[in-house]
Scaffold this motif. Structure first.
Motif, short mmCIF file in Angstrom:
data_model
loop_
_atom_site.label_atom_id
_atom_site.label_comp_id
_atom_site.label_asym_id
_atom_site.label_seq_id
_atom_site.Cartn_x
_atom_site.Cartn_y
_atom_site.Cartn_z
N ALA A 11 -3.96 -7.38 7.38
CA ALA A 11 -3.21 -8.62 7.16
C ALA A 11 -3.98 -9.60 6.27
CB ALA A 11 -2.88 -9.27 8.51
N ARG A 12 -5.30 -9.70 6.49
CA ARG A 12 -6.09 -10.58 5.62
C ARG A 12 -6.01 -10.12 4.17
NH1 ARG A 12 -9.04 -11.28 10.28
NH2 ARG A 12 -10.29 -9.40 10.03
N GLN A 13 -6.05 -8.80 3.96
CA GLN A 13 -5.94 -8.27 2.60
C GLN A 13 -4.56 -8.54 2.01
OE1 GLN A 13 -8.67 -6.86 0.91
NE2 GLN A 13 -7.31 -7.31 -0.80
N LEU A 14 -3.52 -8.40 2.83
CA LEU A 14 -2.17 -8.73 2.36
C LEU A 14 -2.11 -10.19 1.90
CD1 LEU A 14 0.04 -7.00 5.10
CD2 LEU A 14 -0.04 -6.40 2.67
N GLY A 15 -2.74 -11.06 2.67
CA GLY A 15 -2.77 -12.48 2.29
C GLY A 15 -3.52 -12.71 0.99
N ARG A 16 -4.68 -12.05 0.85
CA ARG A 16 -5.45 -12.21 -0.40
C ARG A 16 -4.65 -11.74 -1.61
NH1 ARG A 16 -9.86 -10.96 3.05
NH2 ARG A 16 -9.63 -8.72 2.72
N ASP A 17 -3.85 -10.68 -1.43
CA ASP A 17 -3.14 -10.08 -2.56
C ASP A 17 -1.70 -10.57 -2.72
OD1 ASP A 17 -5.42 -8.58 -2.88
OD2 ASP A 17 -4.58 -6.75 -2.02
N PHE B 86 0.02 -13.01 -3.86
CA PHE B 86 0.55 -13.51 -5.12
C PHE B 86 0.07 -12.69 -6.33
CE2 PHE B 86 0.98 -17.29 -2.37
CZ PHE B 86 2.34 -17.49 -2.53
N LEU B 87 -0.48 -11.50 -6.06
CA LEU B 87 -0.98 -10.65 -7.15
C LEU B 87 0.00 -9.56 -7.57
CD1 LEU B 87 -4.72 -10.12 -6.15
CD2 LEU B 87 -3.76 -11.74 -7.80
N THR B 88 0.42 -8.74 -6.60
CA THR B 88 1.18 -7.55 -6.97
C THR B 88 2.34 -7.32 -6.02
OG1 THR B 88 -0.22 -6.15 -5.59
CG2 THR B 88 -0.84 -6.37 -7.91
N ALA B 89 3.30 -6.54 -6.48
CA ALA B 89 4.41 -6.11 -5.64
C ALA B 89 4.11 -4.71 -5.15
CB ALA B 89 5.71 -6.11 -6.45
N ARG B 90 4.41 -4.47 -3.88
CA ARG B 90 4.19 -3.12 -3.35
C ARG B 90 5.09 -2.93 -2.14
NH1 ARG B 90 0.83 -6.64 -2.14
NH2 ARG B 90 0.28 -7.10 0.00
N SER B 91 5.34 -1.68 -1.83
CA SER B 91 6.07 -1.33 -0.61
C SER B 91 5.27 -0.25 0.08
CB SER B 91 7.46 -0.82 -0.95
OG SER B 91 8.18 -0.50 0.21
N GLN B 92 4.95 -0.42 1.34
CA GLN B 92 4.05 0.52 1.97
C GLN B 92 4.28 0.64 3.46
OE1 GLN B 92 0.33 -1.37 0.96
NE2 GLN B 92 0.12 -2.18 3.00
N ILE B 93 3.87 1.78 3.97
CA ILE B 93 3.66 1.94 5.40
C ILE B 93 2.16 2.14 5.54
CG2 ILE B 93 4.02 3.42 7.40
CD1 ILE B 93 6.80 3.97 6.44
#
Length: 199
Positions: free
Chosen positions: A183-189, A191-198
């Motif tokens: 979650a911390r990494q999601l927050g850092r990123d 506004f950087l990139t679009a992605r869809s993931q499991i």
């Protein structure tokens, strides 16, 4: 930039809340801001009432609590929904928030024949926390269900762009705390990139 993080869980000690706060920490570490919308502790009423139906039919203005939520979204650069998967969907608290807040006249215009998408340009990120493991969700096609029900059925209908859908599985397992770092990494990123993931 600023994100509005909407928390769809009633327990402030839950993993869902911890993930939302970790996401906010990640945003802060990247120089961004976050506003947390803790729907349960704020007492948001998710019940779609006669007053909300009147708004949908364009017979009344939205109630004050709905206007407040719409204003929070309007001042954010991204909307992040963080929620547990209940019965293969959002909890009632969050679904009711969507039903009431994404109203006719604000999120879309429907005149009985045509629909105009009013949220073009809105950036959305979804973070679902699942009790089951990844294999269970893959076997039953949950990623596609999430795409159809939430990404298309809610946000595309209004013109918003879902930039990421993240499913954090096995939240009741012994390694659930690993999702805080994710979650911390999601927050850092965010506004950087679009992605869809499991994950």
């Amino acid at each position: 930039m600023q994100a509005l993080i909407v928390i769809g869980h009633h327990d402030p000690r839950s993993l869902t809340h911890a993930i939302a706060h970790s996401l906010a920490e990640g945003l802060a570490s990247a120089g961004h801001a976050a506003e947390l919308a803790d729907l349960a502790s704020e007492g948001f009423d998710p019940r779609f009432s006669l007053a909300d139906h009147a708004v949908h039919r364009r017979l009344a203005a939205p109630p004050a609590d709905v206007l407040l939520e719409q204003a929070r979204i309007d001042r954010a650069d991204a909307l992040v929904l963080v929620y547990p998967i209940y019965w293969w969907s959002m909890p009632a608290l969050l679904k009711g928030w969507v039903e009431r807040v994404f109203s006719n006249g604000w999120a879309f215009d429907f005149d009985g024949q045509h629909t105009v998408k009013k949220l073009r340009g809105m950036k959305v990120h979804l973070v679902g926390i699942a009790g089951a493991d990844t294999g269970t969700f893959e076997r039953h096609g949950y990623a596609e269900a999430m795409r159809v029900q939430i990404e298309h059925g809610i946000f595309d209908y209004c013109g918003a762009d879902v930039l990421s859908s993240t499913l954090l599985p096995d939240s009741e397992g012994p390694d659930a705390a690993q999702w805080l770092a994710t979650a911390r990494q999601l927050g850092r990123d965010l506004f950087l990139t679009a992605r869809s993931q499991i994950a």
